[in-house]
Design an enzyme around this catalytic site. Structure first.
Site, PDB file in Angstrom:
ATOM      1  N   CYS A 298       1.036  -1.068   0.074  1.00  0.00           N
ATOM      2  CA  CYS A 298       0.071  -0.016   0.028  1.00  0.00           C
ATOM      3  C   CYS A 298       0.955   1.397  -0.149  1.00  0.00           C
ATOM      4  O   CYS A 298       0.738   2.305  -0.933  1.00  0.00           O
ATOM      5  CB  CYS A 298      -0.844   0.008   1.257  1.00  0.00           C
ATOM      6  SG  CYS A 298      -1.271  -1.333   1.829  1.00  0.00           S
ATOM      7  N   ARG A 327       6.496 -11.542   5.615  1.00  0.00           N
ATOM      8  CA  ARG A 327       5.738 -11.252   6.850  1.00  0.00           C
ATOM      9  C   ARG A 327       6.357 -12.434   7.745  1.00  0.00           C
ATOM     10  O   ARG A 327       6.548 -13.322   7.168  1.00  0.00           O
ATOM     11  CB  ARG A 327       4.342 -11.319   6.766  1.00  0.00           C
ATOM     12  CG  ARG A 327       3.819  -9.997   6.229  1.00  0.00           C
ATOM     13  CD  ARG A 327       2.287 -10.130   6.245  1.00  0.00           C
ATOM     14  NE  ARG A 327       1.674  -9.222   5.031  1.00  0.00           N
ATOM     15  CZ  ARG A 327       0.643  -9.367   4.482  1.00  0.00           C
ATOM     16  NH1 ARG A 327      -0.375 -10.207   5.097  1.00  0.00           N
ATOM     17  NH2 ARG A 327       0.227  -8.233   3.753  1.00  0.00           N
ATOM     18  N   GLN A 345       1.380 -10.836  -3.599  1.00  0.00           N
ATOM     19  CA  GLN A 345      -0.100 -10.654  -3.768  1.00  0.00           C
ATOM     20  C   GLN A 345      -0.337 -10.025  -5.141  1.00  0.00           C
ATOM     21  O   GLN A 345       0.480  -9.354  -5.558  1.00  0.00           O
ATOM     22  CB  GLN A 345      -0.259  -9.450  -2.616  1.00  0.00           C
ATOM     23  CG  GLN A 345      -0.143  -9.822  -1.348  1.00  0.00           C
ATOM     24  CD  GLN A 345      -0.426  -8.762  -0.398  1.00  0.00           C
ATOM     25  OE1 GLN A 345      -0.143  -7.968  -0.431  1.00  0.00           O
ATOM     26  NE2 GLN A 345      -1.466  -9.076   0.713  1.00  0.00           N
ATOM     27  N   HIS A 349      -4.582  -1.049  -5.336  1.00  0.00           N
ATOM     28  CA  HIS A 349      -5.160   0.058  -4.615  1.00  0.00           C
ATOM     29  C   HIS A 349      -6.133   0.873  -5.757  1.00  0.00           C
ATOM     30  O   HIS A 349      -5.557   1.315  -6.654  1.00  0.00           O
ATOM     31  CB  HIS A 349      -4.020   0.802  -3.857  1.00  0.00           C
ATOM     32  CG  HIS A 349      -3.579  -0.063  -2.864  1.00  0.00           C
ATOM     33  ND1 HIS A 349      -2.550  -0.755  -3.004  1.00  0.00           N
ATOM     34  CD2 HIS A 349      -3.970  -0.360  -1.650  1.00  0.00           C
ATOM     35  CE1 HIS A 349      -2.297  -1.565  -2.223  1.00  0.00           C
ATOM     36  NE2 HIS A 349      -3.114  -1.563  -0.841  1.00  0.00           N
ATOM     37  N   LYS A 428     -15.104  -4.721   4.950  1.00  0.00           N
ATOM     38  CA  LYS A 428     -14.537  -5.250   3.857  1.00  0.00           C
ATOM     39  C   LYS A 428     -15.660  -6.271   3.028  1.00  0.00           C
ATOM     40  O   LYS A 428     -16.283  -6.722   3.930  1.00  0.00           O
ATOM     41  CB  LYS A 428     -13.311  -5.819   4.023  1.00  0.00           C
ATOM     42  CG  LYS A 428     -13.153  -6.894   4.899  1.00  0.00           C
ATOM     43  CD  LYS A 428     -11.695  -7.629   5.179  1.00  0.00           C
ATOM     44  CE  LYS A 428     -11.875  -8.336   6.286  1.00  0.00           C
ATOM     45  NZ  LYS A 428     -10.714  -9.340   6.506  1.00  0.00           N
ATOM     46  N   HIS A 474      -8.420  -0.983  -0.693  1.00  0.00           N
ATOM     47  CA  HIS A 474      -7.505  -2.231  -1.022  1.00  0.00           C
ATOM     48  C   HIS A 474      -8.113  -3.405  -1.707  1.00  0.00           C
ATOM     49  O   HIS A 474      -9.129  -3.724  -1.173  1.00  0.00           O
ATOM     50  CB  HIS A 474      -6.709  -2.702   0.339  1.00  0.00           C
ATOM     51  CG  HIS A 474      -6.163  -1.814   1.098  1.00  0.00           C
ATOM     52  ND1 HIS A 474      -4.904  -1.698   1.354  1.00  0.00           N
ATOM     53  CD2 HIS A 474      -6.730  -0.791   2.143  1.00  0.00           C
ATOM     54  CE1 HIS A 474      -4.633  -0.595   2.440  1.00  0.00           C
ATOM     55  NE2 HIS A 474      -5.936  -0.162   2.722  1.00  0.00           N
TER      56      HIS A 474
HETATM   57 ZN    ZN Z   1      -3.135  -2.345   0.574  1.00  0.00          ZN
END
Ligand code: ZN
Ligand code: ZN
Length: 619
Positions: A298, A327, A345, A349, A428, A474
């Site tokens: 992001c 991560r 991923q 955005h 979301k 997102h």
């Molecule tokens: Zn994001």
């Protein structure tokens, strides 16, 4: 360390003491099942103590589909032990001993369980006002909050499944205990059905198929949780990525690339160093500035957006990247491609005006539905609403939640409410893929964010000539390429549809005399865009066919004397069906349109059969 076949990525229940049953107590059936399964865990612990009187017990909760108990034992358990434990459990169940609850003081509890450092630690961790209880059946006494079924006789049909190592409290610095997993059901039919599902899940396990089909590996010298994509796995990923990139470009996305590391400044602004530090790796120092591996894409996308001033006329702006992030995951939780430390991923955005959120969320839903169709997944949608701990005004939350709801309703998408399941910074939509075994996998998420636009002061110039706060969404569709491809392996049981198969056809010359013709056919098929393997090794034809079937190669093209003379190939499908000889041109006419259409089936017969069975799956 999880029951095979269990795919939800929830944390292991290591942190839950055995007095807890981790289910929604509102759901009566789930509650009764968990109570019965947790009682089965006591029954198992009783049997283990009969065999190993010095065993020290850890915790033994009910979990989804079953239960486990952790033991500190004098020697490693073997499969024979499981059979013996099961036998004793069955015998003890026959006795129908009541589960007797007793309230004890903390001192009494410490005296009863004083020999066992694990139980002592649990007792000492209990809040001062906690009512401490024990449960006893027969000779077996355990520290436990309950509840339990009235007697061991009410424990349903069960089966012990596996033995695994599990660190005490999930902490790799603490002792490793032996965990026995079991499952228990109200009826024998349900138990049998579950065991069949588990077997099927094992047959489809992406770690096993990943090895057998040579798709990927994890190398201890590279490091755990870091995936090495082998050529065949990489081909599948490449095809998925190409497909998705093309779809995105056609739908008004712009592709971007951002670096794998970034200075601490950006993660201070984004708040990651405050809220997500434990998921990030240690920094590296470059000219006295700390840099971090990126845990999210992001901030980079925001900086691209902010690189110049945008008017409302520029919006929406949809930035997409196959962004690789890192991560920290505890080594005990790593699992093949499904839970890893570095992953890519399909991230995007969307920056838009508040008025555009409904349309933008809707556009993402359209693409998600298209993806489900192409990959042959059913799906289940959720609207995740405001959690207790959250930022932003009630009004803003309500509006954004309503926008997401409308986006789903306009498309006639049915959904469940995930009450309080949103992030602290916004509501979301979660869409779960439902695979061939009916299991839900993390799929598309569409997340409204009230936080980062504030922290980064992300604006646009509205019609009134003033700066207004941008709305930010997102969005990922496939989630991570690692998890998605791992999921596809299990969904298709390794038998990828033609367009995704790393090798689409194996050419099998019967004798050395046909080798030249075999390579000639291969050249023509490759020129037509197919991925071909010529098996010209010195093996019997039947062995070559068997090998191609094990590799789940969609088509086997066998070439003997007659085929070579007639410019033909004898076509077999990986499911064993024999289509007979056909001219090379006719084979191309059958295969190419199926690649083009991303068909899930290899020929008309298979397609018709699948339609009849109401399945979208390949054989
Ligand atoms: Zn994001
Ligand atoms: Zn209990």
């Amino acid at each position: 360390m999880r029951e095979s076949g269990e795919i939800e990525m929830t944390d292991t229940h290591d942190d839950i003491a055995n007095m807890d049953i981790a289910v929604d107590l509102e759901d009566a059936r789930a509650y009764e099942l968990a109570r019965m399964r947790h009682s089965a865990a006591h029954l198992m612990a009783e049997a283990v103590l009969e065999i190993f009187p010095d065993a020290r017990l850890g915790i033994g909760p009910a979990i989804e589909h079953g239960f486990y108990y952790d033991f500190d034992l004098p020697r490693p358990l073997t499969p024979d032990d499981l059979a013996e434990i099961e036998r004793r459990m069955a015998a003890n169940r026959e006795k129908a001993e009541p589960f007797v609850r007793e309230v004890v003081t903390r001192e009494e509890a410490l005296r009863i369980f004083g020999e066992n450092p694990y139980k002592v630690e649990l007792i000492e961790g209990l809040p001062a006002d906690e009512i401490i209880t024990t449960y006893q059946q027969g000779e077996f006494l355990d520290l436990c909050r309950g509840p339990h079924v009235p007697s061991t006789g009410e424990i349903g049909p069960f089966k012990l499944l596996s033995i695994a190592g599990a660190y005490w409290r999930g902490d790799e610095k603490r002792p490793m205990l032996q965990r026995i997993y079991g499952t228990a059901w109200p009826t024998q039919d349900e138990l049998d059905a579950h065991l069949t599902r588990l077997e099927e899940a094992q047959r489809r396990d992406h770690r096993r198929l990943g090895r057998e089909l040579d798709l990927f590996s994890v190398n201890e010298e590279i490091g755990p949780g870091l995936i090495l994509w082998h050529p065949k796995g990489a081909m599948i990923r490449y095809l998925v990525e190409q497909f998705e990139q093309k779809e995105q470009l056609a739908r008004g996305y712009d592709l971007v690339y951002t670096p794998h590391i970034a200075s601490e400044k950006i993660y201070r602004t984004s708040g990651h160093l405050e809220t997500d530090r434990e998921n990030m790796y240690s920094p590296m120092s470059i000219e006295e500035v700390d840099y971090y591996l990126k845990p999210m894409n992001c901030p980079g996308h925001i900086m691209i957006y902010k690189n110049r001033v945008h008017s409302y006329r520029d919006l929406p702006i949809r930035l997409a990247e196959l962004g690789t992030v890192y991560r920290y995951e505890r080594s005990g939780t790593l699992h093949g491609m499904l839970r890893v430390r570095g992953f890519t991923q399909d991230d995007s955005h969307i920056f838009c005006t508040p008025e555009q959120v409904v349309d933008e969320a809707g556009g993402v839903i359209d693409l998600a539905m298209h993806m489900a169709d192409v990959f042959g997944y059913e799906f289940q949608s959720y609207l995740a609403t405001r959690p207790e701990k959250s930022i932003g005004d009630a009004e803003v939350w309500e509006r954004a939640t309503e926008d997401l709801r409308r986006a789903m309703e306009i498309r006639g998408l049915s959904y469940k409410i995930d009450e309080g399941g949103g992030a602290f910074y916004g509501p979301k939509i979660d869409i779960k893929w439902v695979d061939a075994l009916g299991r839900e996998w993390t799929g598309p998420t569409i997340q409204v964010d009230f936080n980062l636009p504030e922290r980064f002061d992300v604006n646009y110039i509205a019609e009134d000539g003033e700066r207004h706060r941008v709305a930010m969404i997102h969005r990922t569709l496939l989630g991570s390429m690692e998890r998605f491809v791992g999921g596809l392996v299990e969904h298709y049981a390794g038998a990828f549809p033609l367009w995704l198969a790393p090798v689409q056809a194996a050419i099998i010359p019967i004798t050395d005399e046909q080798i030249d013709f075999a390579h000639d056919v291969a050249r023509r098929l490759i020129d037509a865009g197919l991925r071909i393997d010529v098996n010209d090794r010195r093996d019997r034809m039947q062995a070559k066919i068997r090998e191609a079937q094990l590799q789940k190669i969609p088509y086997m093209l066998v070439i003997g004397k007659r085929e070579a003379a007639e410019d033909a190939v004898a076509v077999r499908l990986r499911n064993g069906r024999d289509l007979g000889a056909m001219p090379v041109g006719a084979f191309l006419e059958m295969a190419l349109p199926r690649v083009e259409a991303r068909s899930l089936h290899l020929d008309d017969v298979e397609e018709a059969a699948a339609r009849e069975a109401g399945l979208a799956l390949v054989s």
